[in-house]
Design an enzyme around this catalytic site. Structure first.
Site, mmCIF file in Angstrom:
data_model
loop_
_atom_site.group_PDB
_atom_site.id
_atom_site.type_symbol
_atom_site.label_atom_id
_atom_site.label_comp_id
_atom_site.label_asym_id
_atom_site.label_seq_id
_atom_site.Cartn_x
_atom_site.Cartn_y
_atom_site.Cartn_z
ATOM 1 C CB THR A 1 -0.891 -0.044 1.252
ATOM 2 O OG1 THR A 1 -1.782 -1.153 1.110
ATOM 3 C CG2 THR A 1 -1.681 1.234 1.430
ATOM 4 C CG ASN B 1 -0.722 -8.742 6.267
ATOM 5 O OD1 ASN B 1 -0.158 -9.684 6.806
ATOM 6 N ND2 ASN B 1 -0.216 -8.103 5.236
ATOM 7 C CE1 TYR C 1 -6.220 -4.011 6.705
ATOM 8 C CE2 TYR C 1 -4.514 -5.441 5.817
ATOM 9 C CZ TYR C 1 -4.899 -4.235 6.383
ATOM 10 O OH TYR C 1 -3.966 -3.265 6.638
ATOM 11 C CG ASN D 1 -4.510 -4.583 10.826
ATOM 12 O OD1 ASN D 1 -4.374 -3.480 11.351
ATOM 13 N ND2 ASN D 1 -4.397 -4.774 9.519
HETATM 14 C C1 LIG Z 1 4.627 0.241 3.103
HETATM 15 C C2 LIG Z 1 4.102 -1.161 3.180
HETATM 16 C C3 LIG Z 1 2.827 -1.453 2.699
HETATM 17 C C4 LIG Z 1 2.328 -2.765 2.723
HETATM 18 N N1 LIG Z 1 1.104 -3.030 2.169
HETATM 19 C C5 LIG Z 1 0.689 -4.309 2.035
HETATM 20 C C6 LIG Z 1 -0.482 -4.603 1.273
HETATM 21 O O1 LIG Z 1 -1.133 -3.727 0.682
HETATM 22 N N2 LIG Z 1 -0.837 -5.923 1.199
HETATM 23 C C7 LIG Z 1 -0.138 -6.920 1.819
HETATM 24 O O2 LIG Z 1 -0.515 -8.093 1.733
HETATM 25 N N3 LIG Z 1 0.999 -6.654 2.512
HETATM 26 C C8 LIG Z 1 1.435 -5.387 2.604
HETATM 27 N N4 LIG Z 1 2.639 -5.133 3.234
HETATM 28 C C9 LIG Z 1 3.475 -6.249 3.699
HETATM 29 C C10 LIG Z 1 4.504 -6.640 2.608
HETATM 30 O O3 LIG Z 1 3.862 -7.218 1.488
HETATM 31 C C11 LIG Z 1 5.553 -7.643 3.145
HETATM 32 O O4 LIG Z 1 4.892 -8.788 3.617
HETATM 33 C C12 LIG Z 1 6.407 -7.039 4.249
HETATM 34 O O5 LIG Z 1 6.886 -5.750 3.870
HETATM 35 C C13 LIG Z 1 7.619 -7.916 4.595
HETATM 36 O O6 LIG Z 1 8.483 -8.042 3.480
HETATM 37 P P1 LIG Z 1 9.902 -7.235 3.404
HETATM 38 O O7 LIG Z 1 10.655 -7.579 4.665
HETATM 39 O O8 LIG Z 1 10.575 -7.755 2.173
HETATM 40 O O9 LIG Z 1 9.573 -5.781 3.348
HETATM 41 C C14 LIG Z 1 3.123 -3.814 3.265
HETATM 42 C C15 LIG Z 1 4.389 -3.508 3.769
HETATM 43 C C16 LIG Z 1 4.890 -2.222 3.724
HETATM 44 C C17 LIG Z 1 6.290 -1.954 4.227
#
Ligand SMILES: Cc1cc2nc3c(=O)[nH]c(=O)nc-3n(C[C@H](O)[C@H](O)[C@H](O)COP(=O)(O)O)c2cc1C
Length: 364
Positions: A27, A184, A186, A241
């Site tokens: 997001t 997450n 929702y 959440n």
């Molecule tokens: C800014 C931000 C927005 C995110 N928005 C979503 C989202 O819209 N849907 C979702 O399933 N996970 C969302 N996540 C979780 C990420 O998909 C991911 O699981 C998480 O960042 C861990 O991966 P990383 O360590 O590579 O960042 C979001 C994470 C971040 C940092």
């Protein structure tokens, strides 16, 4: 790392992906008028199109499914056309893209809901958490999520139909896949977890009952666009959440088997540790691998070395990267060349325009 597994192509459903690196859904709260994706969003995703697969930021399937200001939808004609601009730009760069289908359930507030209504949830239990709204005076603010009202039994088919319609719209916009967001905390995750689902009808109580709503959604989405275009995201052991589910790994295995029976294209695991949950065990990873026969994607805190090790151990088929993709539009090249990574700036994760979005530098 140029000869690593990460850079080998993979067939997912009917689509051949160029490598095993996924851009995780994130997001970014930069949609335009009518919550439609914009040309700025298209530039951002096209910059990152060297990923084997991009999963879009979560996109609400209805206004009722919205929990934060400025997130894009996939239920109006203008939203379909906004997303088409994005997908066309990604395809023009040789990339592939899934749309993440989102209903936030109780993680919302009347200020975001149609007619100022209360948000909806499996049960009338308020989450400890925040959502992001535009206040009546026009200023944006993080506010506590509101007390939701419990969905009546006869409202559930309408939400299932919203998912199917959103999936249909996604294919109309040109997406290669949809990802049903059941992670997450929702709506779909709220149905799975006993601390947010205390229903006494066929959708609450036993593990099978709590899984029912998600499986109905998946079946409707499959009927709308075909199983080879459908994936699901789950977050076993996730606590984000206000989810507290002692049976979440058993639930994930039960669902993984149900997804196998339905020939889903992929299962995407959002690992818990980045958001405060306990790390997944090796035993669970092996069980999950056995339970789901389609493409298994995993995500959360990976780097090139740990991702390659996971693929080498045959515990996943693809690895998703989140925050590294925010700051590195050319992440795939940087991983291949062992180049240093730009650091993401959390102050610009949500909202705003180009800064911290499309202005991270690629390698020369
Ligand atoms: C800014 C931000 C927005 C995110 N928005 C979503 C989202 O819209 N849907 C979702 O399933 N996970 C969302 N996540 C979780 C990420 O998909 C991911 O699981 C998480 O960042 C861990 O991966 P990383 O360590 O590579 O960042 C979001 C994470 C971040 C940092």
């Amino acid at each position: 790392m140029s000869d690593a597994l990460l850079f080998t192509p993979i067939q997912v459903g009917k689509t051949r992906l160029n490598n095993r690196i996924v851009m995780a859904p994130m997001t970014r709260s930069r949609a335009g008028a009518g919550d439609a994706a914009t040309t700025l969003n298209a530039t951002y995703y096209a910059q990152r199109a060297s990923a084997g697969l991009i999963v879009s930021e979560a996109s609400q399937i209805s206004q009722q499914g919205q929990g934060y200001a400025w997130t894009p939808g996939i239920y109006s004609e203008a939203q379909v056309s906004g997303w088409k601009t994005v997908v066309d730009a990604v395809h023009a760069q040789g990339g592939h893209m899934a749309l993440q289908l989102w209903h936030v359930g109780r993680i919302s507030h009347p200020l975001l809901q149609p007619g100022g209504a209360d948000p909806v949830a499996p049960s009338a239990i308020q989450a400890k958490g925040q959502c992001f709204v535009i206040q009546p005076d026009g200023t944006p603010a993080n506010v506590p999520t509101a007390l939701p009202r419990a969905l009546a039994l006869n409202e559930l088919p309408g939400i299932v139909a919203d998912y199917a319609n959103a999936a249909h719209n996604a294919v109309k916009a040109g997406f290669d896949f949809v990802e049903v967001h059941a992670a997450n905390g929702y709506l779909l995750n709220q149905f799975l977890s006993p601390n947010s689902n205390q229903r006494t009808d066929a959708y609450g109580g036993s593990l099978e009952n709590r899984a029912r709503f998600l499986l109905e959604v998946v079946d409707a989405v499959v009927a709308a666009i075909g199983a080879d275009k459908v994936g699901v995201r789950l977050s076993p052991q996730g606590v984000f959440n206000d989810i507290d589910d002692p049976e979440s790994t058993a639930m994930a295995l039960y669902l993984a088997k149900a997804f196998t029976q339905r020939n889903l294209a992929f299962l995407h695991i959002a690992e818990p540790d980045w958001a405060g949950g306990q790390p997944l065990s090796q035993e669970f990873r092996l069980q999950l691998r056995e339970a789901f026969v389609g493409t298994l994607i995993t995500c959360g805190g990976y780097n090139a070395t740990t991702a390659e090790a996971l693929l080498g151990a045959n515990l996943a088929d693809m690895v998703a990267f989140g925050r590294p993709f925010i700051a590195n539009p050319d992440l795939v090249r940087r991983l291949r060349e062992n180049a240093p990574l730009n650091e993401p700036d959390p102050n610009t994760f949500y909202g705003g325009a180009e800064a911290g979005y499309t202005d991270y530098p690629a390698l020369a």
